[in-house]
Write an enzyme that holds these catalytic residues in place. Structure first.
Site, mmCIF file in Angstrom:
data_model
loop_
_atom_site.group_PDB
_atom_site.id
_atom_site.type_symbol
_atom_site.label_atom_id
_atom_site.label_comp_id
_atom_site.label_asym_id
_atom_site.label_seq_id
_atom_site.Cartn_x
_atom_site.Cartn_y
_atom_site.Cartn_z
ATOM 1 N N CYS A 49 -36.197 -58.473 -19.278
ATOM 2 C CA CYS A 49 -34.847 -58.662 -19.997
ATOM 3 C C CYS A 49 -33.839 -58.317 -18.952
ATOM 4 O O CYS A 49 -32.715 -58.221 -19.357
ATOM 5 C CB CYS A 49 -34.591 -57.837 -21.124
ATOM 6 S SG CYS A 49 -35.146 -56.152 -20.963
ATOM 7 N N LYS A 56 -42.094 -39.111 24.338
ATOM 8 C CA LYS A 56 -43.560 -39.418 24.278
ATOM 9 C C LYS A 56 -43.950 -39.151 25.722
ATOM 10 O O LYS A 56 -43.828 -40.318 26.606
ATOM 11 C CB LYS A 56 -43.646 -41.070 23.931
ATOM 12 C CG LYS A 56 -45.139 -41.183 23.889
ATOM 13 C CD LYS A 56 -45.320 -42.839 23.709
ATOM 14 C CE LYS A 56 -46.749 -43.104 23.756
ATOM 15 N NZ LYS A 56 -47.122 -44.126 25.069
ATOM 16 N N PRO A 69 -50.737 -22.068 8.479
ATOM 17 C CA PRO A 69 -51.145 -21.082 7.398
ATOM 18 C C PRO A 69 -51.974 -21.763 6.433
ATOM 19 O O PRO A 69 -52.024 -22.633 5.988
ATOM 20 C CB PRO A 69 -49.844 -20.531 7.067
ATOM 21 C CG PRO A 69 -48.824 -21.429 7.909
ATOM 22 C CD PRO A 69 -49.342 -22.461 8.631
ATOM 23 N N ASP A 70 -53.010 -20.725 5.852
ATOM 24 C CA ASP A 70 -53.865 -21.295 4.688
ATOM 25 C C ASP A 70 -53.015 -21.145 3.495
ATOM 26 O O ASP A 70 -52.760 -20.093 2.986
ATOM 27 C CB ASP A 70 -55.197 -20.084 4.626
ATOM 28 C CG ASP A 70 -56.047 -20.663 3.988
ATOM 29 O OD1 ASP A 70 -55.922 -20.927 2.845
ATOM 30 O OD2 ASP A 70 -57.246 -21.138 4.315
ATOM 31 N N LEU A 71 -52.982 -22.602 3.029
ATOM 32 C CA LEU A 71 -51.982 -22.683 1.853
ATOM 33 C C LEU A 71 -52.741 -22.244 0.380
ATOM 34 O O LEU A 71 -52.041 -21.465 -0.426
ATOM 35 C CB LEU A 71 -51.780 -24.037 1.522
ATOM 36 C CG LEU A 71 -51.040 -25.087 2.703
ATOM 37 C CD1 LEU A 71 -50.576 -26.412 2.588
ATOM 38 C CD2 LEU A 71 -49.624 -24.236 3.221
ATOM 39 N N LYS A 106 -66.479 -18.469 2.195
ATOM 40 C CA LYS A 106 -65.446 -18.869 2.041
ATOM 41 C C LYS A 106 -64.901 -18.504 0.631
ATOM 42 O O LYS A 106 -63.453 -18.480 0.351
ATOM 43 C CB LYS A 106 -65.743 -20.347 1.960
ATOM 44 C CG LYS A 106 -64.351 -21.030 2.306
ATOM 45 C CD LYS A 106 -64.351 -22.551 2.806
ATOM 46 C CE LYS A 106 -64.517 -22.583 4.312
ATOM 47 N NZ LYS A 106 -64.158 -23.740 4.971
ATOM 48 N N LYS A 160 -61.021 -17.042 0.503
ATOM 49 C CA LYS A 160 -60.146 -17.689 -0.125
ATOM 50 C C LYS A 160 -59.387 -17.042 -1.299
ATOM 51 O O LYS A 160 -58.283 -17.179 -1.526
ATOM 52 C CB LYS A 160 -60.488 -19.175 -0.236
ATOM 53 C CG LYS A 160 -61.027 -19.972 0.726
ATOM 54 C CD LYS A 160 -59.685 -20.798 1.412
ATOM 55 C CE LYS A 160 -60.153 -21.575 2.672
ATOM 56 N NZ LYS A 160 -59.215 -22.042 3.308
HETATM 57 N N1 CTP Z 1 -56.881 -25.106 2.993
HETATM 58 C C1 CTP Z 1 -55.504 -24.612 2.799
HETATM 59 N N2 CTP Z 1 -54.821 -24.601 3.742
HETATM 60 C C2 CTP Z 1 -55.242 -24.638 5.230
HETATM 61 C C3 CTP Z 1 -56.702 -25.040 5.116
HETATM 62 C C4 CTP Z 1 -57.194 -25.066 3.961
HETATM 63 O O1 CTP Z 1 -55.011 -24.622 1.437
HETATM 64 N N3 CTP Z 1 -54.559 -24.397 6.210
HETATM 65 C C5 CTP Z 1 -57.630 -25.123 1.746
HETATM 66 C C6 CTP Z 1 -58.067 -26.716 1.547
HETATM 67 O O2 CTP Z 1 -57.147 -27.485 0.534
HETATM 68 C C7 CTP Z 1 -59.362 -26.388 0.658
HETATM 69 C C8 CTP Z 1 -59.828 -25.038 1.216
HETATM 70 O O3 CTP Z 1 -58.621 -24.493 1.623
HETATM 71 O O4 CTP Z 1 -59.203 -26.425 -0.593
HETATM 72 C C9 CTP Z 1 -61.102 -25.157 2.313
HETATM 73 O O5 CTP Z 1 -60.708 -25.953 3.336
HETATM 74 P P1 CTP Z 1 -61.683 -26.265 4.652
HETATM 75 O O6 CTP Z 1 -61.164 -27.023 5.762
HETATM 76 O O7 CTP Z 1 -63.073 -26.195 4.048
HETATM 77 O O8 CTP Z 1 -61.756 -24.655 5.051
HETATM 78 P P2 CTP Z 1 -60.806 -24.007 6.262
HETATM 79 O O9 CTP Z 1 -60.051 -23.100 5.519
HETATM 80 O O10 CTP Z 1 -59.937 -25.021 7.053
HETATM 81 O O11 CTP Z 1 -62.046 -23.501 7.206
HETATM 82 P P3 CTP Z 1 -62.960 -23.796 8.124
HETATM 83 O O12 CTP Z 1 -62.375 -25.382 8.612
HETATM 84 O O13 CTP Z 1 -62.979 -23.100 9.460
HETATM 85 O O14 CTP Z 1 -64.424 -24.250 7.645
#
Ligand code: CTP
Length: 424
Positions: free
Chosen positions: A166, A307, A325-327, A361, A365
């Site tokens: 429409c 580049k 950093p590990d989120l 793990k 985590k």
């Molecule tokens: N993850 C995250 N932040 C990061 C790396 C991983 O939040 N920088 C989360 C992923 O989304 C997933 C979990 O952690 O849920 C495991 O990810 P994985 O890649 O298996 O583990 P890593 O912590 O990267 O460890 P590795 O590669 O040494 O086994």
């Protein structure tokens, strides 16, 4: 009946009905897709829909005659057609559902073939609404829509926004045939025996991350990984079908765009952008699923704006990197007490190694559940349509054999849902 988990619609009996909205021009595409997915399809048109879409086209595409309102009391039929159709179907799909058909159904008026079939149906019904924005917003329609939500076995697919026939821009567009097909597949993937439209996530919110992240190296090059995003997007969409309010934060995806319809969709590139949005939405979520394959490294300088030539690459790649950093760990640290978190672990090795590394793990985590999925088995994992492995939790060690990612999504949602505190 033997069911193929890869083709959840194979051999399923689906009744596809269209009522009077211009979106009925998309019904033939839906029927064609369902037939290609292996379903046995019968079609039904209301009198208004018949003016908009060809019954002959639907008959050809479904390989069966198309039922019309005037067929309801055909003297050649020994049983009422609406009862025959309601009892034949394992799933009814109404696409589009017009204001009039919604009104009749929600008020319990058995006036016509579609209206009678819907009242006689005891199987799940997928209802994809389409109408003009003002009609959709009208209190009478909204009241009927609210009533429909209370009917057991109904999966309501609210319309999306866009340019309507429409010429108005607003809410009222029927969801795409691809999403309706996915919704049907999702209902059968949940139980495999019967379509299951129970909305056990209603009133709950889920925050999902999916896909890879992309870290710039220079003006042309990036560091990323093979994740397609399929697992995370299907988890998000399956949760939405089960009634959850879903926020999806994702890197670049290799899945149909239609699979993101109806979700609160937030595309990002880098892990930093992903982290920022996850932290922003975390306080509102009952549960978080970190499915994204977050990059491990990023450039300390954020990526060069020039580049470098290829003979300078060795030097560029050998230094200047830092850990991302590990989120997930960050989300675990600052989570509200009642929130539950699911992580994924992409691992390789024998079953024993997987379980041992998975347990380590899970501890590291600090999440509640960890889906350990091997990525060194043919036909499953990264970029594939199947996945499986072990779901680990404090008191949990559940073997999930390789299955479609949609079916796995439902297993994970069931476990995550069961881990949530009861709603007060
Ligand atoms: N993850 C995250 N932040 C990061 C790396 C991983 O939040 N920088 C989360 C992923 O989304 C997933 C979990 O952690 O849920 C495991 O990810 P994985 O890649 O298996 O583990 P890593 O912590 O990267 O460890 P590795 O590669 O040494 O086994």
């Amino acid at each position: 009946m033997r069911t193929d988990p890869e083709r959840p619609l194979q051999g399923r009996r689906l009744l596809v009905a269209a009522s009077g909205s211009i979106a009925a021009v998309k019904t033939p595409l839906l029927v064609s897709a369902l037939v290609k997915a292996g379903a046995e399809v019968r079609c039904l048109l209301t009198a208004s829909a018949e003016k908009l879409v060809s019954a002959s086209a639907l008959a050809c595409l479904s390989r069966h005659c198309c039922y019309l309102e005037r067929d309801q009391w055909d003297p050649a039929c020994s049983r009422p057609l609406h009862i025959e159709l309601a009892e034949w179907a394992e799933l009814v799909v109404v696409a589009p559902l017009s204001a009039t058909s919604l009104g009749r159904w929600s008020q319990g008026i058995a006036d016509g073939l579609l209206a009678s079939t819907l009242l006689a149906s005891e199987v799940p019904v997928l209802a994809a609404v389409a109408m003009n924005t003002a009609m959709w917003k009208h209190p009478a329609v909204q009241r009927n829509w609210d009533t429909l939500q209370t009917f057991p076995g109904v999966l309501p697919l609210a319309p999306g926004a866009g340019l309507l026939a429409c010429d108005r821009i607003g809410d009222g567009r029927m969801v795409s045939p691809e999403l309706i097909e996915l919704a049907a597949a999702s209902l059968f993937s949940r139980g495999m025996q019967h379509a299951n439209a129970e909305r056990d996530w209603l009133g709950r919110s889920l925050l999902v991350s999916a896909g890879p992240t992309v870290e710039p190296i220079d003006a042309a090059r990036v560091l990323t990984n093979r994740s397609s995003g399929r697992m995370g997007v299907l988890l998000a969409q399956a949760a939405r079908m089960r009634g959850a309010d879903v926020v999806l934060v994702h890197g670049p995806l290799q899945v149909p765009d239609a699979w993101r319809e109806g979700l609160h969709d937030l595309p990002v590139q880098t892990a930093a952008e992903m982290g920022e949005l996850l932290i922003k939405y975390q306080p509102y979520a009952d549960a978080v699923a970190m499915v994204a394959a977050v990059a491990d490294l990023k450039r300390r300088d954020g990526g060069l704006s020039s580049k470098p030539a290829k003979n300078e690459l060795n030097c560029l790649l050998s230094g200047g990197w830092e850990d991302v950093p590990d989120l997930l760990q960050q989300l675990v640290r600052q989570r509200p007490q009642v929130q539950r978190l699911l992580g994924f672990a992409a691992l390789s090795g024998s079953e024993d190694v997987l379980l041992e590394r998975g347990r380590i793990k899970l501890q590291a985590k600090g999440c509640d559940l960890l889906m350990v999925n091997p990525i060194d088995r043919p036909g499953q994992g990264f970029g594939d349509v199947r996945n499986g492995g072990w779901l680990l939790g404090d008191q949990l060690q559940l073997r999930l054999p390789a299955m479609s990612k949609l079916a796995l999504a439902h297993h994970l949602l069931t476990a995550l849902r069961e881990s949530l505190p009861r709603m007060s």
